[in-house]
Design a protein around this motif. Structure first.
Motif, PDB file in Angstrom:
ATOM      1  N   VAL A  33      12.356  -3.497  -6.011  1.00  0.00           N
ATOM      2  CA  VAL A  33      12.570  -4.413  -4.903  1.00  0.00           C
ATOM      3  C   VAL A  33      11.254  -5.057  -4.487  1.00  0.00           C
ATOM      4  O   VAL A  33      11.234  -6.178  -3.993  1.00  0.00           O
ATOM      5  N   LEU A  34      10.149  -4.384  -4.732  1.00  0.00           N
ATOM      6  CA  LEU A  34       8.832  -4.841  -4.291  1.00  0.00           C
ATOM      7  C   LEU A  34       8.511  -6.294  -4.674  1.00  0.00           C
ATOM      8  O   LEU A  34       7.925  -7.017  -3.865  1.00  0.00           O
ATOM      9  N   PRO A  35       8.886  -6.793  -5.867  1.00  0.00           N
ATOM     10  CA  PRO A  35       8.567  -8.188  -6.188  1.00  0.00           C
ATOM     11  C   PRO A  35       9.181  -9.207  -5.211  1.00  0.00           C
ATOM     12  O   PRO A  35       8.705 -10.339  -5.131  1.00  0.00           O
ATOM     13  N   VAL A  74      -0.296   8.024   1.499  1.00  0.00           N
ATOM     14  CA  VAL A  74      -1.615   7.598   1.942  1.00  0.00           C
ATOM     15  C   VAL A  74      -1.881   7.962   3.410  1.00  0.00           C
ATOM     16  O   VAL A  74      -3.006   8.250   3.770  1.00  0.00           O
ATOM     17  N   GLY A  75      -0.882   7.960   4.256  1.00  0.00           N
ATOM     18  CA  GLY A  75      -1.069   8.267   5.668  1.00  0.00           C
ATOM     19  C   GLY A  75      -1.481   7.038   6.468  1.00  0.00           C
ATOM     20  O   GLY A  75      -2.143   6.132   5.956  1.00  0.00           O
ATOM     21  N   VAL A  76      -1.087   7.016   7.714  1.00  0.00           N
ATOM     22  CA  VAL A  76      -1.315   5.855   8.577  1.00  0.00           C
ATOM     23  C   VAL A  76      -2.802   5.656   8.851  1.00  0.00           C
ATOM     24  O   VAL A  76      -3.294   4.521   8.819  1.00  0.00           O
ATOM     25  N   GLY A 113      11.539   8.749   1.029  1.00  0.00           N
ATOM     26  CA  GLY A 113      11.665   9.908   0.151  1.00  0.00           C
ATOM     27  C   GLY A 113      11.103   9.671  -1.234  1.00  0.00           C
ATOM     28  O   GLY A 113      10.833   8.536  -1.630  1.00  0.00           O
ATOM     29  N   PRO A 114      10.936  10.742  -1.984  1.00  0.00           N
ATOM     30  CA  PRO A 114      10.445  10.597  -3.357  1.00  0.00           C
ATOM     31  C   PRO A 114      11.489   9.935  -4.244  1.00  0.00           C
ATOM     32  O   PRO A 114      12.687  10.067  -4.015  1.00  0.00           O
ATOM     33  N   LEU A 129       0.831  -1.207   0.000  1.00  0.00           N
ATOM     34  CA  LEU A 129       0.000   0.000   0.000  1.00  0.00           C
ATOM     35  C   LEU A 129       0.863   1.253   0.000  1.00  0.00           C
ATOM     36  O   LEU A 129       0.642   2.160  -0.803  1.00  0.00           O
ATOM     37  N   PHE A 130       1.863   1.297   0.884  1.00  0.00           N
ATOM     38  CA  PHE A 130       2.698   2.494   0.947  1.00  0.00           C
ATOM     39  C   PHE A 130       3.606   2.625  -0.273  1.00  0.00           C
ATOM     40  O   PHE A 130       3.967   3.730  -0.660  1.00  0.00           O
ATOM     41  N   ALA A 131       3.969   1.513  -0.899  1.00  0.00           N
ATOM     42  CA  ALA A 131       4.756   1.589  -2.132  1.00  0.00           C
ATOM     43  C   ALA A 131       3.919   2.163  -3.268  1.00  0.00           C
ATOM     44  O   ALA A 131       4.397   2.962  -4.068  1.00  0.00           O
TER      45      ALA A 131
END
Length: 156
Positions: free
Chosen positions: A146-148, A18-20, A51-52, A11-13
């Motif tokens: 890296v996500l995969p 999005v915020g907690v 960071g962006p 979700l955060f990726a």
């Protein structure tokens, strides 16, 4: 790492801003649970930054090249000294000590092919670097990711 950790990371990726609170609503868990998971993932080094992500081409650096450096093994400080030197070059995005034909691999960017020569000259301005071979990237088929890897991690 369990499925909730994976869901939080995905979700955060996908939506870093999005915020907690909103993440907790979407994931169906308490806000404190999301925050605790994020804190643990960051503390253990799984999440290394927030960071962006910047695009070099949009910053007027459309040329990407890969340099393989040969480093003098005796005197001049070796790999560590070269690493310190390379860290001073803004166009150098990454440097890794490697095995095989060469000692260090670098990813660099430049404003143009002729500007690439300037960047290479900056890289070579260290006494420990004996030789450099360069290849220019023509297109990116798979960007750095890296996500995969999340799908390969065995659940706790």
């Amino acid at each position: 790492m369990d499925q909730l950790d994976r869901n939080v990371i995905e979700l955060f990726a996908a939506e870093p801003r999005v915020g907690v609170l909103e993440a907790s609503r979407r994931l169906g868990v308490a806000r404190g649970t999301v925050q605790a998971r994020l804190d643990r993932l960051q503390r253990t080094g799984v999440v290394s930054g927030w960071g962006p992500q910047l695009e070099p081409a949009a910053l007027d650096h459309p040329v990407t090249a890969f340099l393989t450096l040969e480093i003098r093994q005796v005197g001049a400080g070796g790999h560590d000294a070269v690493g310190v030197h390379l860290a001073t070059i803004p166009e150098l995005l990454e440097a890794c000590t490697i095995t095989g034909p060469g000692d260090m691999w670098c990813r660099v960017v430049a404003r143009s092919n002729s500007d690439l020569q300037r960047v290479i000259d900056l890289v070579l301005a260290h006494d420990a670097i004996v030789r450099c071979s360069t290849v220019i990237a023509l297109a990116t088929q798979v960007p750095h990711r890296v996500l995969p890897l999340l799908g390969t991690v065995v659940a706790d």
